[in-house]
Design a protein around this motif. Structure first.
Motif, PDB file in Angstrom:
ATOM      1  N   ALA A 114       0.821  -1.211   0.000  1.00 36.90           N
ATOM      2  CA  ALA A 114       0.000   0.000   0.000  1.00 36.90           C
ATOM      3  C   ALA A 114       0.859   1.266   0.000  1.00 36.90           C
ATOM      4  N   LYS A 115       1.938   1.277   0.802  1.00 40.64           N
ATOM      5  CA  LYS A 115       2.815   2.442   0.922  1.00 40.64           C
ATOM      6  C   LYS A 115       4.250   1.952   1.063  1.00 40.64           C
ATOM      7  N   SER A 116       5.193   2.769   0.602  1.00 35.44           N
ATOM      8  CA  SER A 116       6.589   2.372   0.744  1.00 35.44           C
ATOM      9  C   SER A 116       7.471   3.570   1.060  1.00 35.44           C
ATOM     10  N   ALA A 117       8.564   3.290   1.758  1.00 33.18           N
ATOM     11  CA  ALA A 117       9.572   4.306   2.065  1.00 33.18           C
ATOM     12  C   ALA A 117      10.937   3.632   2.016  1.00 33.18           C
ATOM     13  N   LYS A 118      11.913   4.364   1.533  1.00 31.90           N
ATOM     14  CA  LYS A 118      13.280   3.843   1.419  1.00 31.90           C
ATOM     15  C   LYS A 118      14.206   4.818   2.143  1.00 31.90           C
ATOM     16  N   TYR A 119      15.141   4.252   2.899  1.00 37.10           N
ATOM     17  CA  TYR A 119      16.056   5.065   3.691  1.00 37.10           C
ATOM     18  C   TYR A 119      17.496   4.611   3.502  1.00 37.10           C
ATOM     19  N   LYS A 120      18.401   5.575   3.611  1.00 36.22           N
ATOM     20  CA  LYS A 120      19.831   5.297   3.576  1.00 36.22           C
ATOM     21  C   LYS A 120      20.360   5.524   4.982  1.00 36.22           C
ATOM     22  N   LEU A 121      21.152   4.577   5.461  1.00 37.26           N
ATOM     23  CA  LEU A 121      21.719   4.702   6.802  1.00 37.26           C
ATOM     24  C   LEU A 121      22.898   3.750   6.924  1.00 37.26           C
ATOM     25  N   LYS A 122      24.074   4.303   7.078  1.00 37.84           N
ATOM     26  CA  LYS A 122      25.280   3.491   7.177  1.00 37.84           C
ATOM     27  C   LYS A 122      25.201   2.567   8.396  1.00 37.84           C
TER      28      LYS A 122
END
Length: 128
Positions: free
Chosen positions: A57-65
């Motif tokens: 339904a919904k998506s989010a993408k994150y960058k995190l070392k």
């Protein structure tokens, strides 16, 4: 004048170094942009999310070392925090580095990779 410029440069470098996007339990957590009840590390940097499908339904993408290792294993502290926010991991549904969590009828999927992670709110049509 030269000394002032050098001092400004050094202070600026120190400030910029303190703003790195690296996983640290001590930095705390905030709400995911797609679901206010799901935690993400506070210093995660949002990227362009994946496209939604009939099961997402919904998506989010994150960058995190340092959020995950080469096998996609998330830090145990992060999994513990998700549980503290009231989510229960559906361990029998886990597939590799894809984790599923349930809370009040909602299902979230967390996919950890090295230095990147995705959070998906699954649609009500999903049958686990």
């Amino acid at each position: 004048m030269r000394n002032v410029l050098l001092l400004i440069l050094i202070v600026g470098t120190i400030i910029m170094t303190g703003c790195s996007y690296e996983y640290a339990k001590e930095d705390g957590y905030r709400m995911a942009v797609i679901n206010e009840g799901f935690p993400i590390p506070k210093n995660a940097y949002e990227l362009k999310p994946e496209d939604c499908t009939n099961v997402i339904a919904k998506s989010a993408k994150y960058k995190l070392k340092d959020i995950g290792d080469e096998e996609g294993t998330p830090p145990q502290d992060y999994l513990d925090e998700i549980e503290r926010w009231g989510w229960t991991e559906l361990e029998d549904k886990r597939v590799g580095h894809v984790h599923y969590f349930e809370k009040e009828g909602k299902v979230m999927s967390l996919i950890i990779q090295q230095n990147v992670f995705d959070v998906f709110e699954m649609s009500d049509e999903l049958e686990l």
